[in-house]
Write a protein that holds these residues in place. Structure first.
Motif, PDB file in Angstrom:
ATOM      1  N   HIS A 184      -0.900  17.381  14.258  1.00  0.00           N
ATOM      2  CA  HIS A 184      -1.254  17.797  12.900  1.00  0.00           C
ATOM      3  C   HIS A 184      -1.762  19.231  12.892  1.00  0.00           C
ATOM      4  N   ALA A 185      -2.509  19.598  13.917  1.00  0.00           N
ATOM      5  CA  ALA A 185      -3.008  20.970  13.999  1.00  0.00           C
ATOM      6  C   ALA A 185      -1.850  21.965  14.065  1.00  0.00           C
ATOM      7  N   GLN A 186      -0.743  21.547  14.650  1.00  0.00           N
ATOM      8  CA  GLN A 186       0.435  22.413  14.755  1.00  0.00           C
ATOM      9  C   GLN A 186       1.279  22.412  13.483  1.00  0.00           C
ATOM     10  N   THR A 187       1.337  21.271  12.790  1.00  0.00           N
ATOM     11  CA  THR A 187       2.357  21.102  11.761  1.00  0.00           C
ATOM     12  C   THR A 187       1.846  21.027  10.330  1.00  0.00           C
ATOM     13  N   PHE A 188       0.566  20.724  10.131  1.00  0.00           N
ATOM     14  CA  PHE A 188       0.097  20.415   8.789  1.00  0.00           C
ATOM     15  C   PHE A 188      -0.162  21.654   7.938  1.00  0.00           C
ATOM     16  N   HIS A 189      -0.458  22.780   8.560  1.00  0.00           N
ATOM     17  CA  HIS A 189      -0.994  23.911   7.809  1.00  0.00           C
ATOM     18  C   HIS A 189       0.059  24.958   7.465  1.00  0.00           C
ATOM     19  N   GLN A 190       1.327  24.533   7.394  1.00  0.00           N
ATOM     20  CA  GLN A 190       2.402  25.424   6.981  1.00  0.00           C
ATOM     21  C   GLN A 190       2.458  25.509   5.448  1.00  0.00           C
ATOM     22  N   PRO A 191       2.723  26.694   4.909  1.00  0.00           N
ATOM     23  CA  PRO A 191       2.853  26.793   3.447  1.00  0.00           C
ATOM     24  C   PRO A 191       3.886  25.822   2.879  1.00  0.00           C
ATOM     25  N   SER A 238       0.846  -1.188   0.000  1.00  0.00           N
ATOM     26  CA  SER A 238       0.000   0.000   0.000  1.00  0.00           C
ATOM     27  C   SER A 238       0.879   1.235   0.000  1.00  0.00           C
ATOM     28  N   SER A 239       0.459   2.238  -0.779  1.00  0.00           N
ATOM     29  CA  SER A 239       1.243   3.469  -0.928  1.00  0.00           C
ATOM     30  C   SER A 239       0.746   4.610  -0.058  1.00  0.00           C
ATOM     31  N   GLY A 240      -0.197   4.351   0.856  1.00  0.00           N
ATOM     32  CA  GLY A 240      -0.622   5.378   1.798  1.00  0.00           C
ATOM     33  C   GLY A 240      -1.563   6.402   1.190  1.00  0.00           C
ATOM     34  N   GLY A 241      -1.526   7.611   1.746  1.00  0.00           N
ATOM     35  CA  GLY A 241      -2.479   8.638   1.359  1.00  0.00           C
ATOM     36  C   GLY A 241      -2.318   9.106  -0.074  1.00  0.00           C
ATOM     37  N   THR A 242      -3.420   9.533  -0.672  1.00  0.00           N
ATOM     38  CA  THR A 242      -3.385  10.112  -2.006  1.00  0.00           C
ATOM     39  C   THR A 242      -2.931  11.567  -1.920  1.00  0.00           C
ATOM     40  N   GLN A 243      -2.492  12.103  -3.038  1.00  0.00           N
ATOM     41  CA  GLN A 243      -2.107  13.514  -3.049  1.00  0.00           C
ATOM     42  C   GLN A 243      -3.300  14.402  -2.737  1.00  0.00           C
ATOM     43  N   GLU A 244      -4.470  14.065  -3.278  1.00  0.00           N
ATOM     44  CA  GLU A 244      -5.666  14.853  -2.985  1.00  0.00           C
ATOM     45  C   GLU A 244      -6.034  14.759  -1.515  1.00  0.00           C
ATOM     46  N   GLY A 245      -5.862  13.578  -0.927  1.00  0.00           N
ATOM     47  CA  GLY A 245      -6.134  13.434   0.500  1.00  0.00           C
ATOM     48  C   GLY A 245      -5.213  14.294   1.345  1.00  0.00           C
ATOM     49  N   LEU A 246      -3.931  14.368   0.973  1.00  0.00           N
ATOM     50  CA  LEU A 246      -2.989  15.220   1.696  1.00  0.00           C
ATOM     51  C   LEU A 246      -3.363  16.692   1.545  1.00  0.00           C
ATOM     52  N   ARG A 247      -3.817  17.071   0.356  1.00  0.00           N
ATOM     53  CA  ARG A 247      -4.273  18.452   0.158  1.00  0.00           C
ATOM     54  C   ARG A 247      -5.455  18.766   1.079  1.00  0.00           C
ATOM     55  N   GLU A 248      -6.382  17.837   1.167  1.00  0.00           N
ATOM     56  CA  GLU A 248      -7.555  18.059   2.033  1.00  0.00           C
ATOM     57  C   GLU A 248      -7.156  18.160   3.497  1.00  0.00           C
ATOM     58  N   LEU A 249      -6.186  17.354   3.914  1.00  0.00           N
ATOM     59  CA  LEU A 249      -5.675  17.455   5.282  1.00  0.00           C
ATOM     60  C   LEU A 249      -5.021  18.811   5.508  1.00  0.00           C
ATOM     61  N   TYR A 250      -4.237  19.263   4.542  1.00  0.00           N
ATOM     62  CA  TYR A 250      -3.581  20.565   4.653  1.00  0.00           C
ATOM     63  C   TYR A 250      -4.610  21.683   4.782  1.00  0.00           C
TER      64      TYR A 250
END
Length: 258
Positions: free
Chosen positions: A239-246, A72-84
């Motif tokens: 994630h709330a601390q680290t995910f939303h960085q440009p 398994s290759s884990g999260g999709t790119q779109e999924g990572l975008r949605e998390l961001y």
């Protein structure tokens, strides 16, 4: 005879559940288009397969596997975008606890690459078999955000704290043969031997009474099941601390799939 059971609404090519032998069920992730990333179809198929297994009294062991050179290759790119963007959290679609909460033992036949959350998915199984040639990585920090999906619990538990810390902080890639040299407590075999060995393990379990298998699994994973919700809460806070960085968004766009 083997019987194929397909998750409703999921293409046969994405997730397949087959009775291999009495008491042994194989769940195969085979989304060749998306290399077994966590698409909605794959998530739905896995969730439905494990839900069906939980309701069946004739199953004693599950083999969870992928296809060819991919586990398994884990999260999709779109999924990572949605998390961001904060539209979803990884807890919205719970894959990480499927194997842990399955009432019967799960053998992860990781013949192919396990990337990020895909590697974590396999580690939550009760028994793990790795391939010498395949790549395994907890590469969350490659994109600049902290690990999720219970990684901070299951990696130290299964791999030991030193190697787990190295894998999570460094986000490096390790072939199965590298991990074998590092002393991982799993069988590591040439890729073409992984499935056969997983089936041998499954047969050794299927010889036992189901009641005993369920009772012993409950005991063996009781602490992990108790600790996981606390771990997930902490990972969501990180994630709330680290995910939303440009920089995270830039890395998702420039590094995904590389």
């Amino acid at each position: 005879m083997s019987a194929s059971v397909q998750a409703p609404g999921t293409p046969m090519s994405v997730v397949e559940m087959v009775d291999l032998e009495p008491g042994i069920v194989r769940v195969t992730m085979q989304d060749r288009v998306h290399k077994n990333t966590f698409t909605d179809a794959l998530i739905a198929g896995l969730s439905e397969a494990f839900a069906q297994i939980a309701e069946r009294g004739d199953c004693k062991v599950v083999i969870l596997t992928g296809y060819d050179s991919y586990f398994s290759s884990g999260g999709t790119q779109e999924g990572l975008r949605e998390l961001y963007e904060g539209r979803i959290q990884f807890t919205d679609k719970d894959l990480y606890s499927l194997a842990l909460n399955c009432p019967i033992p799960v053998v992860a036949a990781m013949q192919g690459h396990g990337i990020g959350g895909g590697f974590v998915l396999g580690l939550f199984a009760d028994l793990v078999v790795l391939a010498r040639e395949s790549v395994y990585t907890a590469n969350f920090m490659k994109y600049g955000f902290t690990p999720g999906m219970g990684s901070t619990l299951i990696l130290p538990h299964k791999l030991g704290p030193a190697l787990a810390t190295e894998m999570m902080l460094g986000a490096g890639t390790y072939r199965g043969e590298d991990l074998k040299l590092r002393g991982v407590p799993f069988t590591v075999l040439p890729r073409e031997q992984v499935q056969a060995h997983a089936l041998e393990l499954a047969r050794s379990l299927a010889e036992k009474p189901r009641v005993s298998l369920v009772a012993l699994k409950d005991e063996l994973v009781s602490e992990l099941r108790a600790q996981l919700p606390v771990c997930i809460e902490r990972e969501v806070a990180l994630h709330a601390q680290t995910f939303h960085q440009p920089e995270v968004r830039q890395r998702i766009e420039s590094l995904f799939g590389r």
